[in-house]
Design a protein around this motif. Structure first.
Motif, mmCIF file in Angstrom:
data_model
loop_
_atom_site.group_PDB
_atom_site.id
_atom_site.type_symbol
_atom_site.label_atom_id
_atom_site.label_comp_id
_atom_site.label_asym_id
_atom_site.label_seq_id
_atom_site.Cartn_x
_atom_site.Cartn_y
_atom_site.Cartn_z
ATOM 1 N N THR A 201 0.828 -1.202 0.000
ATOM 2 C CA THR A 201 0.000 0.000 0.000
ATOM 3 C C THR A 201 0.862 1.250 0.000
ATOM 4 O OG1 THR A 201 -1.757 -1.144 1.158
ATOM 5 C CG2 THR A 201 -1.807 1.240 1.232
ATOM 6 N N GLU A 202 1.952 1.228 0.755
ATOM 7 C CA GLU A 202 2.849 2.384 0.806
ATOM 8 C C GLU A 202 3.429 2.677 -0.580
ATOM 9 O OE1 GLU A 202 7.036 3.515 2.886
ATOM 10 O OE2 GLU A 202 5.570 2.470 4.123
ATOM 11 N N ARG A 203 3.814 1.642 -1.290
ATOM 12 C CA ARG A 203 4.372 1.833 -2.629
ATOM 13 C C ARG A 203 3.316 2.403 -3.580
ATOM 14 N NH1 ARG A 203 8.082 -1.569 -6.660
ATOM 15 N NH2 ARG A 203 7.901 -0.050 -8.314
ATOM 16 N N ILE A 204 2.103 1.906 -3.500
ATOM 17 C CA ILE A 204 1.019 2.430 -4.340
ATOM 18 C C ILE A 204 0.784 3.892 -4.023
ATOM 19 C CG2 ILE A 204 -1.459 2.300 -4.802
ATOM 20 C CD1 ILE A 204 -1.188 -0.765 -4.452
ATOM 21 N N ASP A 205 0.780 4.236 -2.732
ATOM 22 C CA ASP A 205 0.607 5.634 -2.343
ATOM 23 C C ASP A 205 1.717 6.507 -2.917
ATOM 24 O OD1 ASP A 205 -1.702 5.109 -0.942
ATOM 25 O OD2 ASP A 205 -0.710 5.034 1.015
ATOM 26 N N GLU A 206 2.951 6.013 -2.883
ATOM 27 C CA GLU A 206 4.076 6.767 -3.442
ATOM 28 C C GLU A 206 3.917 6.966 -4.950
ATOM 29 O OE1 GLU A 206 7.539 4.570 -2.318
ATOM 30 O OE2 GLU A 206 7.371 5.130 -0.207
ATOM 31 N N GLU A 207 3.519 5.913 -5.641
ATOM 32 C CA GLU A 207 3.338 5.987 -7.098
ATOM 33 C C GLU A 207 2.197 6.946 -7.454
ATOM 34 O OE1 GLU A 207 5.261 4.580 -9.455
ATOM 35 O OE2 GLU A 207 6.540 3.644 -7.955
ATOM 36 N N LEU A 208 1.090 6.865 -6.718
ATOM 37 C CA LEU A 208 -0.027 7.761 -6.993
ATOM 38 C C LEU A 208 0.336 9.203 -6.679
ATOM 39 C CD1 LEU A 208 -3.032 5.650 -5.707
ATOM 40 C CD2 LEU A 208 -2.467 6.194 -8.081
ATOM 41 N N ALA A 209 1.113 9.411 -5.632
ATOM 42 C CA ALA A 209 1.563 10.766 -5.300
ATOM 43 C C ALA A 209 2.452 11.313 -6.418
ATOM 44 C CB ALA A 209 2.310 10.771 -3.977
ATOM 45 N N MET A 210 3.318 10.474 -6.959
ATOM 46 C CA MET A 210 4.179 10.891 -8.065
ATOM 47 C C MET A 210 3.338 11.245 -9.294
ATOM 48 S SD MET A 210 5.802 9.720 -11.188
ATOM 49 C CE MET A 210 5.268 8.050 -11.100
ATOM 50 N N LEU A 211 2.336 10.437 -9.592
ATOM 51 C CA LEU A 211 1.475 10.719 -10.739
ATOM 52 C C LEU A 211 0.670 11.999 -10.523
ATOM 53 C CD1 LEU A 211 0.262 7.108 -11.542
ATOM 54 C CD2 LEU A 211 1.835 8.507 -12.893
ATOM 55 N N ALA A 212 0.245 12.236 -9.305
ATOM 56 C CA ALA A 212 -0.460 13.480 -9.000
ATOM 57 C C ALA A 212 0.461 14.677 -9.206
ATOM 58 C CB ALA A 212 -0.988 13.458 -7.570
ATOM 59 N N ASP A 213 1.725 14.531 -8.817
ATOM 60 C CA ASP A 213 2.706 15.610 -9.033
ATOM 61 C C ASP A 213 2.908 15.874 -10.519
ATOM 62 O OD1 ASP A 213 3.075 15.974 -6.314
ATOM 63 O OD2 ASP A 213 4.914 14.765 -6.233
ATOM 64 N N VAL A 214 2.987 14.814 -11.308
ATOM 65 C CA VAL A 214 3.154 14.970 -12.763
ATOM 66 C C VAL A 214 1.942 15.685 -13.344
ATOM 67 C CG1 VAL A 214 3.263 13.713 -14.955
ATOM 68 C CG2 VAL A 214 4.716 13.012 -13.030
ATOM 69 N N ARG A 215 0.745 15.280 -12.937
ATOM 70 C CA ARG A 215 -0.483 15.915 -13.420
ATOM 71 C C ARG A 215 -0.498 17.397 -13.050
ATOM 72 N NH1 ARG A 215 -6.450 14.096 -11.454
ATOM 73 N NH2 ARG A 215 -5.599 14.834 -9.484
ATOM 74 N N LEU B 228 2.096 19.307 -15.227
ATOM 75 C CA LEU B 228 1.622 19.515 -16.592
ATOM 76 C C LEU B 228 0.555 20.605 -16.659
ATOM 77 C CD1 LEU B 228 1.443 15.847 -17.886
ATOM 78 C CD2 LEU B 228 3.030 17.631 -18.634
ATOM 79 N N ARG B 229 -0.360 20.593 -15.719
ATOM 80 C CA ARG B 229 -1.409 21.610 -15.708
ATOM 81 C C ARG B 229 -0.845 22.994 -15.402
ATOM 82 N NH1 ARG B 229 -6.327 18.105 -13.120
ATOM 83 N NH2 ARG B 229 -6.853 17.054 -15.058
ATOM 84 N N SER B 230 0.201 23.061 -14.580
ATOM 85 C CA SER B 230 0.794 24.365 -14.273
ATOM 86 C C SER B 230 1.503 24.935 -15.502
ATOM 87 C CB SER B 230 1.767 24.262 -13.096
ATOM 88 O OG SER B 230 2.973 23.615 -13.470
ATOM 89 N N LYS B 231 2.050 24.074 -16.329
ATOM 90 C CA LYS B 231 2.760 24.522 -17.534
ATOM 91 C C LYS B 231 1.819 24.795 -18.702
ATOM 92 C CE LYS B 231 6.843 24.420 -15.863
ATOM 93 N NZ LYS B 231 7.552 25.653 -15.602
ATOM 94 N N GLU B 232 0.770 23.992 -18.811
ATOM 95 C CA GLU B 232 -0.121 24.080 -19.966
ATOM 96 C C GLU B 232 -1.408 24.848 -19.692
ATOM 97 O OE1 GLU B 232 0.775 23.068 -22.953
ATOM 98 O OE2 GLU B 232 2.671 22.263 -22.183
ATOM 99 N N GLY B 233 -1.696 25.102 -18.429
ATOM 100 C CA GLY B 233 -2.928 25.805 -18.070
ATOM 101 C C GLY B 233 -3.928 24.873 -17.417
ATOM 102 N N ALA B 234 -4.798 25.462 -16.633
ATOM 103 C CA ALA B 234 -5.777 24.670 -15.867
ATOM 104 C C ALA B 234 -6.737 23.902 -16.764
ATOM 105 C CB ALA B 234 -6.550 25.577 -14.929
ATOM 106 N N ASP B 235 -6.964 24.386 -17.977
ATOM 107 C CA ASP B 235 -7.892 23.720 -18.892
ATOM 108 C C ASP B 235 -7.238 22.582 -19.667
ATOM 109 O OD1 ASP B 235 -9.905 25.438 -18.113
ATOM 110 O OD2 ASP B 235 -9.468 26.886 -19.707
ATOM 111 N N PHE B 236 -5.944 22.377 -19.452
ATOM 112 C CA PHE B 236 -5.222 21.317 -20.148
ATOM 113 C C PHE B 236 -5.797 19.965 -19.748
ATOM 114 C CE2 PHE B 236 -1.576 18.318 -20.307
ATOM 115 C CZ PHE B 236 -1.338 18.363 -21.665
#
Length: 62
Positions: free
Chosen positions: A2-16, A19-27
């Protein structure tokens, strides 16, 4: 596990978020399933925090 899944999901949330900060909220990112998982995870964490706060409030004062 579960800890590893949480880490992976946190990383994916950071990537999302990045990307939205660079491309805009409507991206839009074609990751509907990932968005749903992250949203549900956030809602679950919020519910858990609410339940913890409620438990603290309901405890009798000594």
């Amino acid at each position: 596990m579960t800890e590893r899944i949480d880490e992976e999901l946190a990383m994916l949330a950071d990537v999302r978020r990045f990307l939205r900060s660079k491309e805009g909220a409507d991206f839009t990112i074609p990751t509907t399933a990932l968005d749903q998982v992250l949203d549900e995870r956030g809602a679950s964490a919020s519910r858990q925090l609410d339940e913890q706060m409620l438990t603290l409030v309901e405890q009798p004062v000594r």
